[in-house]
Scaffold this motif. Structure first.
Motif, PDB file in Angstrom:
ATOM      1  N   LEU A 168     124.640   6.320  87.446  1.00 22.25           N
ATOM      2  CA  LEU A 168     123.812   7.462  87.088  1.00 22.25           C
ATOM      3  C   LEU A 168     122.661   7.683  88.072  1.00 22.25           C
ATOM      4  N   ALA A 169     122.063   6.595  88.542  1.00 16.66           N
ATOM      5  CA  ALA A 169     120.908   6.717  89.429  1.00 16.66           C
ATOM      6  C   ALA A 169     120.788   5.437  90.240  1.00 16.66           C
ATOM      7  N   ARG A 170     119.954   5.490  91.279  1.00 15.66           N
ATOM      8  CA  ARG A 170     119.807   4.339  92.173  1.00 15.66           C
ATOM      9  C   ARG A 170     118.365   4.272  92.679  1.00 15.66           C
ATOM     10  N   LEU A 171     117.838   3.020  92.791  1.00 22.38           N
ATOM     11  CA  LEU A 171     116.500   2.786  93.318  1.00 22.38           C
ATOM     12  C   LEU A 171     116.581   2.273  94.755  1.00 22.38           C
ATOM     13  N   ASP A 172     115.487   2.349  95.470  1.00 18.81           N
ATOM     14  CA  ASP A 172     115.369   1.753  96.799  1.00 18.81           C
ATOM     15  C   ASP A 172     115.494   0.233  96.657  1.00 18.81           C
ATOM     16  N   ASP A 173     116.473  -0.389  97.368  1.00 25.21           N
ATOM     17  CA  ASP A 173     116.761  -1.804  97.187  1.00 25.21           C
ATOM     18  C   ASP A 173     116.380  -2.660  98.399  1.00 25.21           C
ATOM     19  N   GLN A 174     115.567  -2.163  99.324  1.00 21.54           N
ATOM     20  CA  GLN A 174     115.196  -2.944 100.506  1.00 21.54           C
ATOM     21  C   GLN A 174     114.420  -4.206 100.112  1.00 21.54           C
ATOM     22  N   ASP A 175     113.437  -4.056  99.251  1.00 30.07           N
ATOM     23  CA  ASP A 175     112.661  -5.219  98.827  1.00 30.07           C
ATOM     24  C   ASP A 175     113.546  -6.229  98.108  1.00 30.07           C
ATOM     25  N   SER A 176     114.490  -5.745  97.325  1.00 27.56           N
ATOM     26  CA  SER A 176     115.391  -6.648  96.602  1.00 27.56           C
ATOM     27  C   SER A 176     116.264  -7.432  97.559  1.00 27.56           C
ATOM     28  N   LYS A 177     116.743  -6.783  98.627  1.00 29.12           N
ATOM     29  CA  LYS A 177     117.564  -7.481  99.614  1.00 29.12           C
ATOM     30  C   LYS A 177     116.766  -8.563 100.320  1.00 29.12           C
ATOM     31  N   LEU A 178     115.514  -8.283 100.662  1.00 28.17           N
ATOM     32  CA  LEU A 178     114.666  -9.285 101.296  1.00 28.17           C
ATOM     33  C   LEU A 178     114.428 -10.470 100.350  1.00 28.17           C
ATOM     34  N   SER A 179     114.238 -10.177  99.100  1.00 31.91           N
ATOM     35  CA  SER A 179     114.034 -11.255  98.125  1.00 31.91           C
ATOM     36  C   SER A 179     115.280 -12.123  97.994  1.00 31.91           C
ATOM     37  N   VAL A 180     116.460 -11.490  98.029  1.00 34.82           N
ATOM     38  CA  VAL A 180     117.718 -12.236  97.952  1.00 34.82           C
ATOM     39  C   VAL A 180     117.851 -13.146  99.162  1.00 34.82           C
ATOM     40  N   SER A 181     117.571 -12.628 100.357  1.00 32.23           N
ATOM     41  CA  SER A 181     117.673 -13.429 101.580  1.00 32.23           C
ATOM     42  C   SER A 181     116.709 -14.609 101.541  1.00 32.23           C
ATOM     43  N   GLN A 182     115.483 -14.369 101.108  1.00 27.50           N
ATOM     44  CA  GLN A 182     114.492 -15.437 101.031  1.00 27.50           C
ATOM     45  C   GLN A 182     114.908 -16.491 100.010  1.00 27.50           C
ATOM     46  N   SER A 183     115.414 -16.058  98.896  1.00 31.34           N
ATOM     47  CA  SER A 183     115.830 -16.997  97.858  1.00 31.34           C
ATOM     48  C   SER A 183     117.021 -17.826  98.310  1.00 31.34           C
ATOM     49  N   GLU A 184     117.960 -17.218  99.032  1.00 29.10           N
ATOM     50  CA  GLU A 184     119.117 -17.967  99.535  1.00 29.10           C
ATOM     51  C   GLU A 184     118.683 -19.005 100.564  1.00 29.10           C
ATOM     52  N   SER A 185     117.702 -18.684 101.402  1.00 28.13           N
ATOM     53  CA  SER A 185     117.175 -19.661 102.352  1.00 28.13           C
ATOM     54  C   SER A 185     116.539 -20.836 101.610  1.00 28.13           C
ATOM     55  N   GLY A 186     115.796 -20.529 100.585  1.00 26.61           N
ATOM     56  CA  GLY A 186     115.206 -21.589  99.774  1.00 26.61           C
ATOM     57  C   GLY A 186     116.270 -22.453  99.112  1.00 26.61           C
ATOM     58  N   LEU A 187     117.380 -21.838  98.703  1.00 28.52           N
ATOM     59  CA  LEU A 187     118.478 -22.593  98.092  1.00 28.52           C
ATOM     60  C   LEU A 187     119.113 -23.541  99.103  1.00 28.52           C
ATOM     61  N   GLN A 188     119.334 -23.084 100.347  1.00 26.23           N
ATOM     62  CA  GLN A 188     119.898 -23.946 101.376  1.00 26.23           C
ATOM     63  C   GLN A 188     118.983 -25.134 101.650  1.00 26.23           C
ATOM     64  N   SER A 189     117.677 -24.885 101.741  1.00 21.16           N
ATOM     65  CA  SER A 189     116.733 -25.972 101.965  1.00 21.16           C
ATOM     66  C   SER A 189     116.783 -26.973 100.807  1.00 21.16           C
ATOM     67  N   SER A 190     116.841 -26.485  99.596  1.00 20.35           N
ATOM     68  CA  SER A 190     116.913 -27.376  98.433  1.00 20.35           C
ATOM     69  C   SER A 190     118.199 -28.184  98.442  1.00 20.35           C
ATOM     70  N   GLN A 191     119.308 -27.581  98.841  1.00 21.06           N
ATOM     71  CA  GLN A 191     120.582 -28.292  98.907  1.00 21.06           C
ATOM     72  C   GLN A 191     120.546 -29.389  99.969  1.00 21.06           C
ATOM     73  N   MET A 192     119.898 -29.130 101.125  1.00 18.65           N
ATOM     74  CA  MET A 192     119.766 -30.154 102.154  1.00 18.65           C
ATOM     75  C   MET A 192     118.904 -31.310 101.648  1.00 18.65           C
ATOM     76  N   ASN A 193     117.838 -30.991 100.955  1.00 22.15           N
ATOM     77  CA  ASN A 193     117.010 -32.048 100.362  1.00 22.15           C
ATOM     78  C   ASN A 193     117.804 -32.871  99.366  1.00 22.15           C
ATOM     79  N   LEU A 194     118.669 -32.225  98.620  1.00 21.43           N
ATOM     80  CA  LEU A 194     119.507 -32.938  97.652  1.00 21.43           C
ATOM     81  C   LEU A 194     120.470 -33.879  98.365  1.00 21.43           C
ATOM     82  N   LEU A 195     121.092 -33.415  99.471  1.00 24.76           N
ATOM     83  CA  LEU A 195     122.000 -34.277 100.225  1.00 24.76           C
ATOM     84  C   LEU A 195     121.255 -35.494 100.766  1.00 24.76           C
ATOM     85  N   ALA A 196     120.057 -35.286 101.319  1.00 26.69           N
ATOM     86  CA  ALA A 196     119.272 -36.405 101.839  1.00 26.69           C
ATOM     87  C   ALA A 196     118.915 -37.380 100.714  1.00 26.69           C
ATOM     88  N   ALA A 197     118.539 -36.855  99.571  1.00 26.33           N
ATOM     89  CA  ALA A 197     118.191 -37.720  98.440  1.00 26.33           C
ATOM     90  C   ALA A 197     119.400 -38.514  97.972  1.00 26.33           C
TER      91      ALA A 197
END
Length: 500
Positions: free
Chosen positions: A83-112
């Protein structure tokens, strides 16, 4: 007496003149309602509008700038349609940042986890060393016990050797005494032989005895020397065993200290393992939180697209392209398809008789088709500012193609009565001695009161019992009448006009 009679006659004549002066009562018009028929059921009708049973206001779950709205009022939409759509640029940046944080957390888990595996291996190695040390300690204690038992045996051997040596030394003394006796006897016999008092035979005998005694002395001395040597050997063995005991005690002490050190090392390593496990748990929790954050951000990114959750018709739009909208702010309103009902409003009298699921008949003003079956679905718990209650009447077949939103409809409720009644205008009701009554008209157009029983009060009149069909009832101006009054009947026109 004559004067009193004259006064009475004069008063009588005046009274007669006054009665002759009273004018007759004029015949006034009165609105008449003629009872048509007896009613066996009560039918109440109300006007209402076709409304959707469910009107859904759709909104975005996240705020943003509206980039596009793809529908207009009156358009039909399907479930899942965009029906409608919002500007999703900020959402895409948030997704990218969150995925980077997830990779870092996964590496910390492997080291632990690697650290946990290493500390677990160290713990296993230390535990194995502890088991070996405990085995060595057990062996050292057993060796110590065995050497102690050997010391007791060696001590017993010394005591036995000393006893043997003493016995052998005593034997030497006996043998020496025997030898001395044999020597003395040999010398005496030899002297007697020289003197000629004894034979050589006796001398040979004593010589043989002396030799035997000398041999016995040598043998006893050898036995004594051997016994003394055994004593010295036993004493030497005791010293050796005592040295072995000291060495075994040192081994037990060393093994005990090693076990204690390894036990401390095991505790330290176990603490390290627990710390590593805690680090793994914290890392796993961090990964879970980060993954949840990623899912949340992805969901929020998906929330920038507004899709219809129902199939229906757009009834209203609340935002335009370019507008910045808040989370939860309605964007469009959609009436769910195929779920129509009639909304009516009733007064205080009618609300007392309406019940949920009460049957009704709906007639569309714009259609000549038969009435539609329906039932009461919902009754408002409170009145509005006009002192009326909203009643929602659900149609048995809400998918009727003739139904359109906003159409006017009439809702009729049929209620069977225990006794037949007659409808009268509410203005016809009169009270006599706190009892309901009406003015009825006879064949001479003269009115008289008739008691009745009110069965039901309606918004459009009253239902009464006790009046037959064909009876004419005064419909207006009842408070200006009296019994026996003659009136000029005129048809009731639906307006309550008083009789002049």
């Amino acid at each position: 007496m004559k004067a009193l009679t004259l006064i009475i006659i004069t008063a009588f004549m005046l009274t007669a003149c006054k009665q002759e002066a009273i004018e007759p009562e004029p015949i006034r018009p009165a609105q008449i309602w003629e009872v048509k028929q007896q009613i066996a059921e009560n039918v109440e009708t109300y006007s209402g509008e076709i409304q959707p049973r469910q009107l859904v206001d759709l909104s975005f779950r996240v705020p943003g700038k509206l980039l596009g709205r793809h529908i207009e009022v009156g358009e039909a939409v399907t479930e899942g349609q965009e029906l409608a759509r919002l500007d999703d640029q900020d959402s895409k940046l948030s997704v990218s940042q969150s995925e980077s944080g997830l990779q870092s957390s996964q590496m910390n888990l492997l080291a632990a986890r690697d650290n946990q595996t290493a500390t677990q291996g160290s713990l296993t190695s230390v535990q194995n060393n502890l088991l070996a040390a405990q085995g060595a300690l057990t062996s050292a204690k057993a060796n110590f016990s065995a050497i102690q038992a050997g010391l007791e045996s060696a001590q017993a051997a010394v005591d036995s050797a000393k006893a043997t040596a003493a016995s052998a030394q005593a034997s030497v003394g006996v043998a020496e005494a025997e030898m001395q006796n044999a020597q003395a006897e040999y010398k005496r016999t030899a002297k007697l032989v020289q003197q000629g008092f004894a034979s050589n035979t006796l001398l040979d005998r004593d010589s043989q005895r002396l030799q035997t005694a000398q041999a016995n002395v040598k043998s006893a001395q050898a036995n004594a020397a051997a016994a003394q040597a055994q004593v010295q050997a036993a004493v030497s063995k005791i010293k050796t065993t005592q040295a072995q005991i000291q060495a075994a005690a040192g081994e037990v002490e060393s093994a005990t200290a090693n076990v204690g050190a390894l036990q401390g090392q095991v505790k330290t390593t176990q603490a390290q393992v627990k710390a590593a496990q805690a680090q793994v748990g914290m890392a796993e929790a961090q990964v879970g939180n980060t993954r949840s954050q990623v899912d949340l951000v992805k969901n929020q990114s998906g929330y920038t697209v507004l899709k219809s959750e129902v199939a229906g018709v757009v009834t209203k739009t609340h935002a335009e392209v370019g507008q910045v909208v808040a989370a939860g702010q309605p964007i469009v309103s959609i009436a769910r398809a195929g779920e129509f009902e009639v909304h009516i409003r009733v007064g205080e009298q009618a609300i007392q008789n309406l019940k949920l699921d009460a049957p009704a008949q709906v007639k569309l003003w714009a259609s000549s088709s038969e009435a539609l079956a329906a039932k009461v679905r919902e009754i408002a718990p409170a009145a509005d500012e006009n002192r009326t209650w909203l009643v929602k009447v659900a149609l048995a077949q809400p998918e009727n193609p003739e139904l359109k939103l906003g159409m006017t409809a009439t809702v009729a409720f049929h209620q069977a009565l225990e006794q037949t009644v007659t409808w009268l205008p509410a203005s016809a009701l009169y009270q006599q001695a706190q009892k309901p009554a009406v003015w009825v008209l006879d064949s001479n157009n003269v009115v008289n009161l008739k008691e009745i029983e009110v069965a039901h009060y309606l918004d459009t009149g009253i239902l009464v019992q006790g009046i037959d069909a064909g009876v004419k009832v005064i419909a207006a101006g009842v408070n200006r009448l009296h019994a026996g009054q003659q009136v000029n009947p005129v048809p009731y026109n639906g307006e309550a006009q008083v009789v002049n």
